[in-house]
Scaffold this active site. Structure first.
Site, short mmCIF file in Angstrom:
data_model
loop_
_atom_site.label_atom_id
_atom_site.label_comp_id
_atom_site.label_asym_id
_atom_site.label_seq_id
_atom_site.Cartn_x
_atom_site.Cartn_y
_atom_site.Cartn_z
N LYS A 173 62.58 41.74 -1.93
CA LYS A 173 63.81 41.70 -1.13
C LYS A 173 65.03 41.97 -2.01
O LYS A 173 65.17 41.39 -3.09
CB LYS A 173 63.94 40.34 -0.44
N THR A 204 74.33 32.65 4.63
CA THR A 204 73.04 33.27 4.32
C THR A 204 71.96 32.25 3.98
O THR A 204 70.86 32.63 3.59
CB THR A 204 73.19 34.25 3.15
N GLY A 206 68.87 30.23 4.18
CA GLY A 206 67.67 30.34 5.00
C GLY A 206 67.27 31.74 5.39
O GLY A 206 66.33 31.92 6.17
N THR A 207 67.92 32.76 4.86
CA THR A 207 67.57 34.13 5.25
C THR A 207 66.16 34.51 4.77
O THR A 207 65.47 35.26 5.46
CB THR A 207 68.59 35.14 4.69
N GLY A 208 65.74 34.00 3.61
CA GLY A 208 64.40 34.30 3.14
C GLY A 208 63.33 33.70 4.04
O GLY A 208 62.33 34.35 4.37
N CYS A 209 63.54 32.45 4.45
CA CYS A 209 62.61 31.81 5.39
C CYS A 209 62.57 32.58 6.70
O CYS A 209 61.49 32.79 7.28
CB CYS A 209 63.06 30.37 5.67
#
Length: 269
Positions: A173, A204, A206-209
């Site tokens: 990512k 932003t 929690g964007t990975g989750c």
């Protein structure tokens, strides 16, 4: 209705972890279930406390889900200790879980380390090879590949190294990158870029989750890996682009998430 299981830590602030996973899976049209690996006291500013789940309760949660509502996909997030990693791996193997998406949560956005080194070693050795997809951000990819990432060529090298080492697909990512928000998929010996402009949104957490859960949801619905990644990226980009700010009375997200054309860019070996 298709189903998905998230195995991860709880976020009391609701922006990441189990809470973000369930919201995302629901919005992406699958029935969401959970197995909690840890309780955390956290918000968008940082992680205050972590209280690990007992191994027996994590085992019981996973078994309870699989014996009644077998998930069509599994997303794995924060696993803080070696014993919890061992329980997770053992139960996934026992139940022959499919479409496993591992978000290797190593350090929080605020800089808090979320996993013991022994747990990471076990995950590298036994969990990553079970995964259909790993979704590291740039700092995590640097740790897993053992190189610095400063440009697109470095991302290519890191993704290839990680994928070939663990025998799974990798989505590196680019949100922590130098320019834009381009993500790189390495699967089956081929690279594919998913390109987009960086959205100037400070919210932003929690964007990975969210991205990994959206991918798992789309895999559960039967989409191929590339299409699942594309749909998940559209979903996340639309959510960020709406610029919702809590407490402002904004309405619900209202987008269609099936226009992948602007994001996908084919690559070669």
């Amino acid at each position: 209705m298709k189903t998905a299981l998230t195995i991860a830590g709880s976020d009391s602030g609701g922006g990441a972890g189990i809470q973000a996973d369930i919201k995302t899976m629901t919005m992406n049209g699958v029935y969401a279930m959970s197995a909690v690996t840890a309780l955390t006291a956290q918000n968008t500013r940082g992680v205050k406390e972590i209280y690990e789940a007992a191994p027996e309760i994590l085992r019981a949660q996973i078994d309870a889900v699989f014996e009644d509502i077998p998930p069509d996909a599994v997303k794995i997030g924060m696993i803080p200790s070696a014993v919890l990693a061992e329980v997770t791996i053992e139960r996934l193997k026992a139940w022959k879980a499919e479409h496993i998406v591992v978000d290797p949560v190593l350090v929080s956005t605020s800089g808090s380390r979320l996993i013991a080194q022994e747990a990471l070693d076990i995950m590298k050795r036994e969990l990553f090879p079970l995964a259909e997809l790993l979704t590291p951000n740039i700092p995590e990819a640097e740790m897993l590949a053992g190189i610095s990432i400063r440009c697109r060529e470095d991302m290519l090298r890191a993704a290839g190294t990680i994928g070939n080492t663990y025998g799974c697909a990798v989505l590196c990512k680019g949100g922590h990158g130098w320019d834009g928000a381009d993500d790189l998929l390495y699967a089956g010996g081929f690279f594919q870029w998913f390109c987009s402009k960086r959205i100037n949104n400070p919210n932003t957490h929690g964007t990975g989750c969210t991205l990994s859960s959206a991918i798992a949801a789309n895999l559960a619905k039967g989409f191929g890996l590339s299409q699942a990644v594309c749909r998940a990226k559209v979903y996340l980009s639309c959510a960020l682009g709406d610029m919702l700010d809590l407490g402002k009375g904004n309405g619900p997200l209202n987008h269609a998430f099936d226009l992948c054309g602007p994001f996908a860019e084919e690559g070669g070996e």
